[in-house]
Design a protein around this motif. Structure first.
Motif, PDB file in Angstrom:
ATOM      1  N   LEU A 269      22.400  49.202  22.897  1.00  0.00           N
ATOM      2  CA  LEU A 269      21.162  48.441  23.085  1.00  0.00           C
ATOM      3  C   LEU A 269      19.992  49.414  23.119  1.00  0.00           C
ATOM      4  O   LEU A 269      20.041  50.406  23.849  1.00  0.00           O
ATOM      5  CB  LEU A 269      21.234  47.658  24.393  1.00  0.00           C
ATOM      6  N   PRO A 270      18.907  49.153  22.364  1.00  0.00           N
ATOM      7  CA  PRO A 270      17.763  50.065  22.400  1.00  0.00           C
ATOM      8  C   PRO A 270      16.849  49.791  23.585  1.00  0.00           C
ATOM      9  O   PRO A 270      16.801  48.671  24.106  1.00  0.00           O
ATOM     10  CB  PRO A 270      17.049  49.758  21.079  1.00  0.00           C
TER      11      PRO A 270
ATOM     12  N   VAL B  33      21.797  38.049  27.863  1.00  0.00           N
ATOM     13  CA  VAL B  33      23.056  37.959  27.116  1.00  0.00           C
ATOM     14  C   VAL B  33      24.227  38.362  28.010  1.00  0.00           C
ATOM     15  O   VAL B  33      25.283  37.711  28.026  1.00  0.00           O
ATOM     16  CB  VAL B  33      23.002  38.842  25.853  1.00  0.00           C
ATOM     17  N   GLN B  34      24.048  39.416  28.768  1.00  0.00           N
ATOM     18  CA  GLN B  34      25.109  39.912  29.653  1.00  0.00           C
ATOM     19  C   GLN B  34      25.527  38.843  30.662  1.00  0.00           C
ATOM     20  O   GLN B  34      26.721  38.630  30.902  1.00  0.00           O
ATOM     21  CB  GLN B  34      24.611  41.163  30.368  1.00  0.00           C
ATOM     22  N   GLN B  35      24.537  38.135  31.247  1.00  0.00           N
ATOM     23  CA  GLN B  35      24.852  37.084  32.212  1.00  0.00           C
ATOM     24  C   GLN B  35      25.533  35.899  31.532  1.00  0.00           C
ATOM     25  O   GLN B  35      26.503  35.346  32.064  1.00  0.00           O
ATOM     26  CB  GLN B  35      23.582  36.613  32.911  1.00  0.00           C
TER      27      GLN B  35
ATOM     28  N   TYR C 110      26.611  47.957  28.382  1.00  0.00           N
ATOM     29  CA  TYR C 110      25.647  48.434  27.401  1.00  0.00           C
ATOM     30  C   TYR C 110      25.615  49.957  27.352  1.00  0.00           C
ATOM     31  O   TYR C 110      25.681  50.629  28.386  1.00  0.00           O
ATOM     32  CB  TYR C 110      24.239  47.939  27.728  1.00  0.00           C
ATOM     33  N   GLU C 111      25.493  50.478  26.162  1.00  0.00           N
ATOM     34  CA  GLU C 111      25.152  51.885  25.929  1.00  0.00           C
ATOM     35  C   GLU C 111      23.671  51.881  25.563  1.00  0.00           C
ATOM     36  O   GLU C 111      23.305  51.543  24.440  1.00  0.00           O
ATOM     37  CB  GLU C 111      25.997  52.443  24.782  1.00  0.00           C
ATOM     38  N   VAL C 112      22.810  52.206  26.515  1.00  0.00           N
ATOM     39  CA  VAL C 112      21.366  52.101  26.329  1.00  0.00           C
ATOM     40  C   VAL C 112      20.835  53.407  25.736  1.00  0.00           C
ATOM     41  O   VAL C 112      21.044  54.497  26.292  1.00  0.00           O
ATOM     42  CB  VAL C 112      20.657  51.785  27.659  1.00  0.00           C
ATOM     43  N   VAL C 113      20.136  53.298  24.599  1.00  0.00           N
ATOM     44  CA  VAL C 113      19.643  54.485  23.887  1.00  0.00           C
ATOM     45  C   VAL C 113      18.225  54.221  23.386  1.00  0.00           C
ATOM     46  O   VAL C 113      17.772  53.082  23.320  1.00  0.00           O
ATOM     47  CB  VAL C 113      20.550  54.839  22.688  1.00  0.00           C
TER      48      VAL C 113
ATOM     49  N   ALA D 186      23.068  45.911  19.167  1.00  0.00           N
ATOM     50  CA  ALA D 186      22.066  44.852  19.339  1.00  0.00           C
ATOM     51  C   ALA D 186      20.699  45.367  18.939  1.00  0.00           C
ATOM     52  O   ALA D 186      20.243  46.387  19.458  1.00  0.00           O
ATOM     53  CB  ALA D 186      22.042  44.388  20.799  1.00  0.00           C
ATOM     54  N   HIS D 187      20.061  44.678  18.036  1.00  0.00           N
ATOM     55  CA  HIS D 187      18.716  45.095  17.647  1.00  0.00           C
ATOM     56  C   HIS D 187      18.043  44.005  16.831  1.00  0.00           C
ATOM     57  O   HIS D 187      18.671  43.036  16.399  1.00  0.00           O
ATOM     58  CB  HIS D 187      18.744  46.406  16.852  1.00  0.00           C
ATOM     59  N   GLY D 188      16.743  44.155  16.595  1.00  0.00           N
ATOM     60  CA  GLY D 188      15.989  43.212  15.787  1.00  0.00           C
ATOM     61  C   GLY D 188      15.629  43.826  14.460  1.00  0.00           C
ATOM     62  O   GLY D 188      15.466  45.042  14.344  1.00  0.00           O
ATOM     63  N   LEU D 189      15.497  42.983  13.444  1.00  0.00           N
ATOM     64  CA  LEU D 189      15.097  43.495  12.140  1.00  0.00           C
ATOM     65  C   LEU D 189      14.359  42.431  11.356  1.00  0.00           C
ATOM     66  O   LEU D 189      14.648  41.237  11.466  1.00  0.00           O
ATOM     67  CB  LEU D 189      16.303  43.996  11.339  1.00  0.00           C
ATOM     68  N   PRO D 190      13.356  42.845  10.561  1.00  0.00           N
ATOM     69  CA  PRO D 190      12.649  41.906   9.694  1.00  0.00           C
ATOM     70  C   PRO D 190      13.476  41.598   8.450  1.00  0.00           C
ATOM     71  O   PRO D 190      14.256  42.430   7.988  1.00  0.00           O
ATOM     72  CB  PRO D 190      11.370  42.664   9.334  1.00  0.00           C
TER      73      PRO D 190
END
Length: 530
Positions: A368-369, A385-387, A398-401, A426-430
């Motif tokens: 997850l960013p 999402v986790q809940q 999560y591996e937060v980076v 997990a991420h967003g993209l156009p």
């Protein structure tokens, strides 16, 4: 997390030295964790392209921001026109615009275009960019060879007939060979770049700001910027961006903290939203080493999500996502599976797959960013999402980076040497053009050659996509993509969460901005009042 704080603090310290009344200067707070690279291959994802790409550079094909009532499409850039060779459907011919000047004063030629493609594709060329060429695999992966036809035409030859090539190369920014030869290497070129775009670099303050100034000699006279100066700063924390806007230290912020939007509006700030092609989702690891190899598990998690609750968290700045494309898109198709919030159905599917009471415990790890291009407010979203998953018996770690680290992860598919196991990213993209579907869901685009980190493979999706991108009939192409997308949704290829509405907050002094239905935006037409 320390890196986020340093970047944010550095930006704000710099801002204290910038007069809030400086006429015709627009100061932008970006979501990136650091400055995008400025040498024509911007990092930091599509936000890098937005701010350190189209501001400074042009591609052969640019984006048209004038038709804001529909999704942005292509317009001539450094090529005045392009067409497929009637004798060979794999050869595209581009007519090079004449009289264009780079920021260093040199004049664009057909040879310069070939030189720029050498930068990405010819590892024997003296200007081959070994450090960054891999970043452009998505945009040049279908280019097999290229050559100069004459002083006004160049040719690009694709590996197969590929009707959407112009979309792919819209991110291949053209830089000045003259400036590169003067400097001698790509690293130092970053500090003194030269493109043909509407803005040019005045100064780069490492980790703090990129100062751009108007290019009065820009070739498109309708898009010579009305601004004198554009200052770009990384402020990765949403609340810090809001504080900077409220205090008058910036005039514009990308993605304000959702809970700040009502008070920003009440205080007279402009909050602009508009639907555009985008998705915030998980790319599932679909290999046999992940639980997501099982379609039932992929389906279960999609039913476990309370998407309406997520939209509420985001202050109405998003729409629920039940597919890669929004259900209003011409590419959506007619899936038989519609993902509503149904925890009991999720539990039943997990039980069928052998998880839950009386079965195995489902433990998954997802990267997850912290922030970054298109990622909205990923940490609070990740908690929702986790809940939701905890409620159906799934233990999510999560591996937060930071965003830059995640971009590197996306180029290393599951099972790559020295890569830790992840069940998803997990991420967003156009999704601004049809090539996004090809790059995310076909086996022809497995990472690192494309963006299909999941290693998702469906032979029917491959077949339909291949046909779609080989046809030069737009209506038939759209029909085939929609049919392929139908399969992707029914197959629960990803965990689909929300579609972003592209919120940004502007000061009262920003005038003339009209938001395009695009991830990219036009900064040339707006002004800033004293």
């Amino acid at each position: 997390m320390a890196f986020r704080s340093i970047a944010a603090i550095g930006s704000l310290v710099f801002l204290l030295f910038v007069s809030s009344s400086q006429a015709q200067t627009l100061r932008v707070g970006m979501t990136t964790t650091d400055l995008p690279t400025t040498g024509g291959i911007p990092d930091n994802g599509s936000e890098g392209g937005r701010f350190a790409g189209y501001t400074m550079y042009d591609a052969l094909v640019n984006w048209d921001f004038t038709k804001v009532d529909k999704s942005a499409d292509l317009t001539p850039g450094l090529a005045t026109e392009w067409k497929v060779d009637p004798a060979d459907p794999q050869t595209w011919i581009f007519t090079i615009r004449q009289g264009v000047k780079f920021h260093d004063g040199s004049v664009l030629t057909a040879d310069d275009i070939i030189w720029n493609f050498d930068r990405h594709l010819n590892d024997k060329a003296p200007n081959y960019d070994r450090a960054q060429a891999g970043s452009y695999r998505n945009y040049t992966s279908q280019v097999d060879k290229y050559w100069k036809i004459d002083d006004t035409h160049i040719a690009l030859h694709t590996k197969v007939p590929y009707s959407v090539l112009p979309y792919m190369i819209s991110r291949v920014f053209i830089v000045s060979p003259t400036q590169y030869r003067k400097i001698g290497n790509w690293l130092d070129f970053q500090a003194n770049p030269s493109g043909t775009g509407p803005f040019k670099v005045e100064k780069i303050n490492p980790h703090v700001s990129i100062d751009l100034v108007r290019n009065d000699d820009y070739w498109d006279k309708t898009r010579i910027p009305k601004l004198k100066k554009l200052i770009l700063m990384p402020i990765p924390d949403a609340n810090t961006r809001v504080a900077a806007l409220r205090s008058g230290q910036v005039d514009w912020i990308e993605y304000p903290a959702p809970d700040s939007i009502p008070s920003l509006k009440a205080a007279g700030f402009q909050v602009v939203t508009k639907p555009y092609p985008h998705v915030w989702a998980w790319q599932y690891n679909t290999t046999e080493k992940s639980a997501f190899h099982d379609k039932r598990v992929r389906l279960a998690l999609n039913y476990a999500l309370d998407r309406d609750g997520m939209v509420e968290l985001l202050g109405g700045t998003a729409k629920p996502s039940i597919g890669f494309y929004d259900k209003e898109s011409k590419y959506f198709g007619k899936p038989s599976v519609i993902f509503n919030y149904d925890p009991e159905k999720a539990k039943a599917l997990l039980k069928e797959a052998g998880y839950g009471p009386g079965g195995k415990k489902l433990d998954i790890t997802v990267q997850l960013p912290t922030a970054g291009s298109g990622n909205m407010v990923p940490l609070p979203m990740g908690e929702v999402v986790q809940q939701n998953l905890r409620d159906v018996g799934v233990n999510l770690t999560y591996e937060v980076v930071d965003w830059g680290t995640m971009l590197s992860s996306l180029r290393q598919p599951p099972g790559a040497p020295n890569t830790p196991h992840r069940d998803g990213i997990a991420h967003g993209l156009p999704l601004g053009d049809p090539t996004n579907f090809y790059n995310e869901f076909t086996s022809m685009a497995f990472a690192p050659s494309g963006s299909n980190w999941s290693l998702y493979k469906n032979e029917k999706v491959d077949e339909l996509s291949r046909k779609a991108f080989e046809t030069f009939d737009p209506a038939e192409r759209d029909r085939l993509i929609a049919e392929a997308h139908t399969i992707v949704v029914d197959d629960a290829a990803w965990l689909f969460v929300v579609h972003d509405l592209n919120p940004r907050a502007l000061g009262k002094n920003v005038v003339g901005f009209v938001q395009a239905q695009s991830w990219y935006q036009d900064f040339t037409q707006l002004t800033v009042k004293d």
